[in-house]
Design a protein around this motif. Structure first.
Motif, PDB file in Angstrom:
ATOM      1  N   ARG A  20      40.803  41.440  39.745  1.00 25.70           N
ATOM      2  CA  ARG A  20      41.269  42.823  39.605  1.00 25.70           C
ATOM      3  C   ARG A  20      42.118  43.216  40.806  1.00 25.70           C
ATOM      4  O   ARG A  20      41.795  42.884  41.939  1.00 25.70           O
ATOM      5  N   GLU A  50      34.964  37.496  39.159  1.00 23.64           N
ATOM      6  CA  GLU A  50      35.451  38.528  38.244  1.00 23.64           C
ATOM      7  C   GLU A  50      36.126  39.657  39.020  1.00 23.64           C
ATOM      8  O   GLU A  50      37.180  40.161  38.624  1.00 23.64           O
ATOM      9  N   LEU A  51      35.545  40.045  40.143  1.00 26.19           N
ATOM     10  CA  LEU A  51      36.113  41.119  40.951  1.00 26.19           C
ATOM     11  C   LEU A  51      37.466  40.714  41.529  1.00 26.19           C
ATOM     12  O   LEU A  51      38.391  41.543  41.630  1.00 26.19           O
ATOM     13  N   ALA A  67      32.887  44.236  36.674  1.00 22.88           N
ATOM     14  CA  ALA A  67      32.549  42.874  37.092  1.00 22.88           C
ATOM     15  C   ALA A  67      31.059  42.603  36.894  1.00 22.88           C
ATOM     16  O   ALA A  67      30.662  41.522  36.451  1.00 22.88           O
ATOM     17  N   ASP A 124      35.926  48.838  39.059  1.00 24.74           N
ATOM     18  CA  ASP A 124      36.042  47.374  39.098  1.00 24.74           C
ATOM     19  C   ASP A 124      34.673  46.724  39.292  1.00 24.74           C
ATOM     20  O   ASP A 124      34.360  45.712  38.659  1.00 24.74           O
TER      21      ASP A 124
END
Length: 238
Positions: free
Chosen positions: A95, A91-92, A38, A34
């Motif tokens: 997830r 972005e992280l 990211a 992840d």
């Protein structure tokens, strides 16, 4: 099992419980892929190219801003850095949070055997608390501490404050710090705790080996190794 044997011997030697301070990203949380994804989603906007998992593990370091410098080959200005950090975290956050394989069962077993557990991370505190709650392990931890403000260069000051907050019942010499970075080892040494690093997180084995502390492959191995070290020291001092 071997872990039961070690814990029983330790308990008979002293009444103080063993305490484990867990790291989060790359340790309890299974998020290496992840993080790489990211970062790679962030780099094009900075003029960079995507990197591999191996390159990420080889270069990743604290403070994260210096990590970006290594990846990009140039320093980021303040505005550029804050925008990049915000984009990465955003972005992280998209997830799903996943624990390392067997982590919950391991933690439940440790709690049943009287081992105290807490979590210290340099991830933003509010985000950290939410992530830990989402995977149902909050009740297994006596404290969950993330960073309350901007990014910092080392976990050591936070580790000192974390152990103080856990209270006088914590014996640093019987405290095991499990993490995936050289900085986790530095933070452990700052309080006199026992560090054990594992190589399945955000940092590669070659870099971790420079810390000069026990290095294993999994968090299960880290628990067994750290408790064996604490036990052997206790027996030698008896």
């Amino acid at each position: 099992m071997e872990l039961d044997f070690l814990l029983n011997r330790t308990t008979k030697a002293t009444p103080a419980p063993i305490t484990i301070v867990w790291d989060w990203n790359g340790t309890l949380r299974n998020d290496l892929d992840d993080h790489v994804a990211a970062l790679n989603a962030t780099l094009p906007g900075l003029g960079g190219e995507p990197i591999s998992v191996e390159t990420y593990q080889a270069l990743h370091r604290m403070p994260i801003r210096d990590f970006y410098t290594d990846v990009l080959g140039r320093q980021l200005g303040d505005e550029e850095w804050h925008a990049a950090d915000t984009a990465f975290l955003s972005e992280l956050a998209r997830r799903p949070v996943r624990l390392q394989q067997g982590a919950r069962q391991l933690m439940m077993g440790l709690r049943a055997r009287g081992v105290r557990q807490s979590l210290l991370s340099l991830a933003p505190h509010e985000r950290l608390v939410g992530e830990v709650e989402s995977v149902g392990i909050t009740g297994l931890l006596e404290r969950v501490d993330g960073r309350p403000g901007p990014s910092v260069p080392s976990k050591a000051p936070a580790m000192i404050a974390h152990l103080q907050a856990l209270g006088p019942g914590v014996d640093p010499s019987r405290t095991l710090v499990i993490g995936d970075s050289v900085d986790d080892a530095v933070a452990a040494h700052a309080v006199g705790a026992v560090p054990v690093l594992h190589s399945t997180g955000l940092h590669g084995a070659t870099r971790l080996a420079t810390a000069g502390v026990p290095l294993v492959e999994t968090i299960q191995d880290a628990v067994a190794t750290g408790i064996a070290i604490i036990t052997s020291r206790q027996l030698a001092a008896a």
